[in-house]
Design a protein around this motif. Structure first.
Motif, mmCIF file in Angstrom:
data_model
loop_
_atom_site.group_PDB
_atom_site.id
_atom_site.type_symbol
_atom_site.label_atom_id
_atom_site.label_comp_id
_atom_site.label_asym_id
_atom_site.label_seq_id
_atom_site.Cartn_x
_atom_site.Cartn_y
_atom_site.Cartn_z
ATOM 1 N N THR A 109 0.836 -1.333 -0.020
ATOM 2 C CA THR A 109 -0.204 0.112 0.097
ATOM 3 C C THR A 109 0.796 1.342 0.022
ATOM 4 O OG1 THR A 109 -1.659 -1.057 1.179
ATOM 5 C CG2 THR A 109 -1.845 1.091 1.151
ATOM 6 N N LEU A 110 1.403 1.731 1.074
ATOM 7 C CA LEU A 110 2.086 2.904 1.213
ATOM 8 C C LEU A 110 3.483 2.463 0.534
ATOM 9 C CD1 LEU A 110 2.527 5.683 2.210
ATOM 10 C CD2 LEU A 110 3.392 4.712 4.338
ATOM 11 N N LEU A 111 3.906 1.281 0.757
ATOM 12 C CA LEU A 111 5.438 0.672 0.220
ATOM 13 C C LEU A 111 5.346 0.386 -1.074
ATOM 14 C CD1 LEU A 111 6.930 -1.071 3.259
ATOM 15 C CD2 LEU A 111 7.034 1.390 2.755
ATOM 16 N N THR B 38 9.812 0.762 -0.193
ATOM 17 C CA THR B 38 10.316 2.070 -0.144
ATOM 18 C C THR B 38 8.882 2.827 -0.411
ATOM 19 O OG1 THR B 38 10.682 2.182 -2.654
ATOM 20 C CG2 THR B 38 12.559 1.624 -1.075
ATOM 21 N N ILE B 39 9.120 4.221 -0.059
ATOM 22 C CA ILE B 39 8.038 5.283 -0.092
ATOM 23 C C ILE B 39 8.823 6.305 -1.037
ATOM 24 C CG2 ILE B 39 6.804 7.191 0.903
ATOM 25 C CD1 ILE B 39 6.839 5.492 3.579
ATOM 26 N N THR B 40 8.245 6.473 -2.198
ATOM 27 C CA THR B 40 8.631 7.150 -3.214
ATOM 28 C C THR B 40 8.638 8.605 -2.837
ATOM 29 O OG1 THR B 40 6.388 7.645 -4.353
ATOM 30 C CG2 THR B 40 7.513 5.421 -5.097
ATOM 31 N N ILE C 12 -6.936 2.558 3.856
ATOM 32 C CA ILE C 12 -6.545 2.281 2.386
ATOM 33 C C ILE C 12 -5.751 1.296 2.808
ATOM 34 C CG2 ILE C 12 -4.664 3.787 2.657
ATOM 35 C CD1 ILE C 12 -4.861 4.140 -0.521
ATOM 36 N N GLY C 13 -5.954 0.035 1.965
ATOM 37 C CA GLY C 13 -5.007 -1.205 1.868
ATOM 38 C C GLY C 13 -5.336 -2.018 0.877
#
Length: 287
Positions: free
Chosen positions: A10-12, A17-19, A216-217
């Motif tokens: 989701t976030l990764l 990583t997180i952009t 969110i998921g």
């Protein structure tokens, strides 16, 4: 508004990583008065470490780990909620599904335990490495006497995981629930512990209506958040069974789906919601 986001898938990105663009979207969300919480099957120690490594820890107020089994307030490093399995729970689960028939491991807040009468599955070793937790082998009797185990994780090939989850669910009593949390993982916990439970706990701390929460998921364990939140958002990489439970489907985690979701929320949520959330944040600073 409070945004509660899953991490893996989701976030990764697929590279964990997180952009930069996603990071900036989170910054913009906070500047508009939004609040952020992370909710994951990971232990809270792994979550906090990850957010720090990705340089977003100051943007998040809470980490809910173990699918809602433990909630950490990041600013004060205070555990707000903790629900480990009891020794009776562990024995009851084993009595119904005979754990020794399946590759599995046990999570405490600080380690992964593996029974010494079983071979270590590669997916168990992977989680220990990914979460930077020691992998400890111990006699089954010693493990079942612990009071600090938050979940039991069964592991299997991706092609088998859906059938295995159905098989386990048929055997478990109603007090416990088996949930798919990734392509190779099924978590077993008490039925009342889930991500929706964590979302409700955070909302209670804030005195915030759940209609002003977005979740969110991408996996089955995120559906309980969708059931509670005013805005349920599924990732484009989520299975269809998850997408069907969401109010909106964004792009994939590798296509910066969080960015697209935040843009959709900005258009969908009433502007006053952001201002109310900002005020709530000011009134709930750690002591």
């Amino acid at each position: 508004m409070l945004l509660v986001t899953d991490l893996d898938g989701t976030l990764l990105t697929s590279q964990k990583t997180i952009t930069p663009r996603t990071r900036q979207a989170l910054v913009d969300f906070r500047q508009r008065g939004g609040l952020l919480a992370a909710c994951s099957a990971r232990p809270v120690s792994s979550m906090a470490r990850l957010l720090q490594q990705q340089q977003v820890e100051t943007l998040f107020d809470w980490c809910a780990g173990f699918n809602g089994g433990q909630i950490l307030e990041l600013a004060s490093h205070r555990i707000l909620h903790s629900a480990a399995l009891t020794r009776m729970d562990l024995r009851e689960i084993d009595r119904h599904i005979s754990l020794s028939r399946y590759p599995h491991h046990f999570f405490t807040a600080q380690a992964i335990y593996h029974r010494d009468d079983r071979l270590i599955a590669p997916w168990t070793s992977y989680e220990a490495s990914l979460f930077a937790l020691p992998l400890i082998s111990a006699a089954p009797g010693n493990i079942f006497n612990r009071r600090d185990i938050f979940k039991i994780t069964l592991v299997a090939e991706h092609a088998r995981i859906d059938d295995l989850c159905r098989e386990i669910s048929r055997q478990l009593p109603n007090d416990y629930k088996a949930t798919i949390t990734g392509g190779n993982y099924i978590d077993i916990q008490r039925s009342e512990i889930n991500k929706g439970y964590a979302l409700n706990e955070i909302a209670r701390q804030l005195n915030l209506p759940t209609t002003e929460i977005a979740a969110i998921g991408d996996q089955q364990n995120d559906i309980s958040m969708f059931a509670v939140a005013g805005f349920g958002i599924a990732m484009g990489n989520a299975p269809d069974s998850v997408k069907h439970q969401a109010r909106y489907v964004t792009t994939t985690n590798d296509d910066e789906g969080i960015v697209c979701a935040l843009e959709w929320l900005r258009c969908s949520a009433h502007p006053v919601t952001m201002r109310q959330s900002s005020t709530l944040a000011e009134n709930n600073e750690p002591d």
